[in-house]
Design a protein around this motif. Sequence first.
Motif, PDB file in Angstrom:
ATOM      1  N   ILE A 101      19.829  52.276  41.910  1.00  0.00           N
ATOM      2  CA  ILE A 101      19.617  51.946  43.317  1.00  0.00           C
ATOM      3  C   ILE A 101      18.171  51.498  43.467  1.00  0.00           C
ATOM      4  CG2 ILE A 101      21.379  53.498  44.274  1.00  0.00           C
ATOM      5  CD1 ILE A 101      19.120  55.500  44.932  1.00  0.00           C
ATOM      6  N   GLU A 102      17.903  50.766  44.539  1.00  0.00           N
ATOM      7  CA  GLU A 102      16.537  50.297  44.759  1.00  0.00           C
ATOM      8  C   GLU A 102      15.764  51.326  45.568  1.00  0.00           C
ATOM      9  OE1 GLU A 102      14.739  45.976  45.622  1.00  0.00           O
ATOM     10  OE2 GLU A 102      15.691  46.858  47.395  1.00  0.00           O
ATOM     11  N   ILE A 159      16.572  58.497  50.390  1.00  0.00           N
ATOM     12  CA  ILE A 159      17.252  57.295  49.885  1.00  0.00           C
ATOM     13  C   ILE A 159      18.208  57.663  48.748  1.00  0.00           C
ATOM     14  CG2 ILE A 159      16.864  55.084  48.706  1.00  0.00           C
ATOM     15  CD1 ILE A 159      14.082  55.060  50.247  1.00  0.00           C
ATOM     16  N   LYS A 163      21.692  56.485  50.082  1.00  0.00           N
ATOM     17  CA  LYS A 163      22.097  55.262  49.371  1.00  0.00           C
ATOM     18  C   LYS A 163      22.756  55.615  48.042  1.00  0.00           C
ATOM     19  CE  LYS A 163      18.911  51.953  49.212  1.00  0.00           C
ATOM     20  NZ  LYS A 163      17.823  51.047  48.695  1.00  0.00           N
ATOM     21  N   LYS A 167      26.645  54.856  47.123  1.00  0.00           N
ATOM     22  CA  LYS A 167      26.960  53.996  45.972  1.00  0.00           C
ATOM     23  C   LYS A 167      27.815  54.750  44.952  1.00  0.00           C
ATOM     24  CE  LYS A 167      25.215  50.604  42.750  1.00  0.00           C
ATOM     25  NZ  LYS A 167      24.072  49.787  42.288  1.00  0.00           N
ATOM     26  N   PRO A 188      19.976  56.764  55.027  1.00  0.00           N
ATOM     27  CA  PRO A 188      20.055  55.518  54.256  1.00  0.00           C
ATOM     28  C   PRO A 188      21.485  55.126  53.865  1.00  0.00           C
ATOM     29  CG  PRO A 188      18.152  56.766  53.549  1.00  0.00           C
ATOM     30  CD  PRO A 188      18.905  57.653  54.508  1.00  0.00           C
ATOM     31  N   TYR A 192      23.048  51.364  53.810  1.00  0.00           N
ATOM     32  CA  TYR A 192      23.811  50.890  52.647  1.00  0.00           C
ATOM     33  C   TYR A 192      25.149  50.313  53.112  1.00  0.00           C
ATOM     34  CZ  TYR A 192      26.574  51.087  48.322  1.00  0.00           C
ATOM     35  OH  TYR A 192      27.394  50.775  47.253  1.00  0.00           O
ATOM     36  N   ASN A 195      24.759  46.994  54.981  1.00  0.00           N
ATOM     37  CA  ASN A 195      24.587  45.894  54.019  1.00  0.00           C
ATOM     38  C   ASN A 195      25.919  45.553  53.349  1.00  0.00           C
ATOM     39  OD1 ASN A 195      22.939  44.092  52.345  1.00  0.00           O
ATOM     40  ND2 ASN A 195      23.352  45.529  50.683  1.00  0.00           N
ATOM     41  N   LYS A 196      26.665  46.578  52.990  1.00  0.00           N
ATOM     42  CA  LYS A 196      27.966  46.392  52.319  1.00  0.00           C
ATOM     43  C   LYS A 196      28.949  45.626  53.221  1.00  0.00           C
ATOM     44  CE  LYS A 196      31.795  49.268  50.591  1.00  0.00           C
ATOM     45  NZ  LYS A 196      32.224  50.655  50.292  1.00  0.00           N
ATOM     46  N   SER A 232      12.299  50.805  50.587  1.00  0.00           N
ATOM     47  CA  SER A 232      13.685  50.282  50.464  1.00  0.00           C
ATOM     48  C   SER A 232      14.706  51.162  51.171  1.00  0.00           C
ATOM     49  CB  SER A 232      14.092  50.095  48.990  1.00  0.00           C
ATOM     50  OG  SER A 232      13.098  49.427  48.264  1.00  0.00           O
ATOM     51  N   TYR A 233      14.256  51.850  52.227  1.00  0.00           N
ATOM     52  CA  TYR A 233      15.114  52.753  53.008  1.00  0.00           C
ATOM     53  C   TYR A 233      16.254  51.988  53.686  1.00  0.00           C
ATOM     54  CZ  TYR A 233      15.953  56.591  56.443  1.00  0.00           C
ATOM     55  OH  TYR A 233      16.490  57.602  57.211  1.00  0.00           O
ATOM     56  N   SER A 235      17.852  49.140  52.930  1.00  0.00           N
ATOM     57  CA  SER A 235      18.743  48.293  52.108  1.00  0.00           C
ATOM     58  C   SER A 235      18.631  46.809  52.473  1.00  0.00           C
ATOM     59  CB  SER A 235      20.203  48.751  52.244  1.00  0.00           C
ATOM     60  OG  SER A 235      20.401  49.962  51.572  1.00  0.00           O
TER      61      SER A 235
END
Length: 552
Positions: A101-102, A159, A163, A167, A188, A192, A195-196, A232-233, A235
């Motif tokens: 993950i980022e 995160i 996230k 994931k 987060p 995620y 964004n998905k 990168s909280y 995404s």
Amino acid sequence: MDFKNFKMPYSINKDFTEKTAYFSMEFAIDQALKIYSGGLGFLAGSHMRSAYNLKQDIVGIGILWKFGYYDQARNSDQTLLPTWTKKMYSFLEDTGIKFQIEIHSAPVWVKAFYLKPETFDTAPMFFLSTDVPENDHISKTISHRLYDANESTKLAQYILLGKGGAKLLDMMNFEREVYHLNEAHGLPAAFYLLNKYGGDMEKVKEKLVFTTHTPEEAGNEKHNIHLCSDMSYFSGLNIDAVKDIEGVSDDRFNHSLCALKMARVSNAVSQLHGEVSRKMWNKYDGICEIKAITNAQEFKYWADKNLYKAKDKNDNSAFDERKKLLKKRAFKIVADQTGNLFDENTFTIVWARRFAGYKRADLLLHDKQRFEKLLNNPKYPVQIIWAGKPYPMDYSSISTFNSLVEESKNYKNMAVLTGYELALSKSLKQGSDLWLNNPRVPREASGTSGMTASMNGSVNLSTDDGWIPEFAKNGENSFVTPLADYDNLSIYDQDKFDLDNLYDVLENEILPMYYDEPKRWREVVKNAMNDVKDQFNSDRMATEYYEQIYRK
């Protein structure tokens, strides 16, 4: 087990079929698994045990903290020494799943471990770790210490939970209809999902539910929004879009407020906390409905079955003998740690929970004369025990702990214990006659320790906060101090009002009843045991989450 196509490992009860993932920073499941700090973890652990009892379609997602929260040791003068020891858990199964993950604009490897339901009678649980050889040292430390004091590390932990947890579910092809955030730490996950789903907020709202635990706005975590973005909280979502969601223009990102905007529904953790939360948050536009589901603890895990058996048979001599035996056992820990020998026939008060300013651990000592009189009363002898973990960087609470340690050196009937985790918590509830709880009203959202005390034959003496208004029948199953006009009193006057009332109830009602009217005292104990058993058993709570929150 094929974790790439994970399936629930037991048959699901038809009443609880909504597929749910429960995200929490901490879970207090068993003394052997030290991944919790206090009440939030105790609640989450009981929730996972009740989910297993009821065979609900739910999995828990947390973090495998390599050093736990911290281990509570002592300096040479008995004062508090936080220490960190690497933990090892042979009962956790390596899923073989590793993914990236980022975090802070860089890829970080995450490894997932599995806790089988039959190990501790919980819902299936997954724990994430970044402590793997593929990561650099800084990335490894993300999963080292629960509630790390470093701000960037703390955000990285959120995160990882949110996230990383979301994931992981995708990596396992394990579709969930509900993402339940226990506090805003896992937020987060919402970004995620956003964004998905290509920015479709309605799809995120459909899935997201949120439990808030903090009854005052200042206590809800805020961080600089630019730091959150750099970490990168979000995404990939830009800061302006995040501000639009949160509905504020300044640069302080309020995690709880944003969770209330992104969730379909949320809940407070007692009926009083529901009122406080709605009043607190309703000034903001676009927040979701805030319901109230009162916290609870799992009866099967916490309650002393032999005490209940004696009560149900109405065998008073067996009941009294059992309680004395439980006290004797607890007092061995007191003797081991402090060298003080406590007597099972003496009235024993315990104050034990997380040390935090508003919980006022040392309130009784604010009147030294009255405290001395209480501890040196030949007619109504008393023993008193304190225990609890301050946050390791909360120097004010550590100072309170240490001042109690110093004071205890003056009395053979006062003890301050270290190592307040599940095992000691259970022992102290079994060993106490009175469970003392004196937070500033209305700062305690729920406060579940008194529930498990009642499950072990200990009577609550409390200010009227959290779960207490729903449970207490003053003088019948507990003792509750009067409410002050807290809105218009200074902190000093609030403390003075509550202190005087605590002493009045102790000196004039509780101690005379315990020593002069043992039958009446026993009835109060039994009433508490009866009243707590169903209403404050987490099976009720876990059922209500499905009925009121998960079900659309």
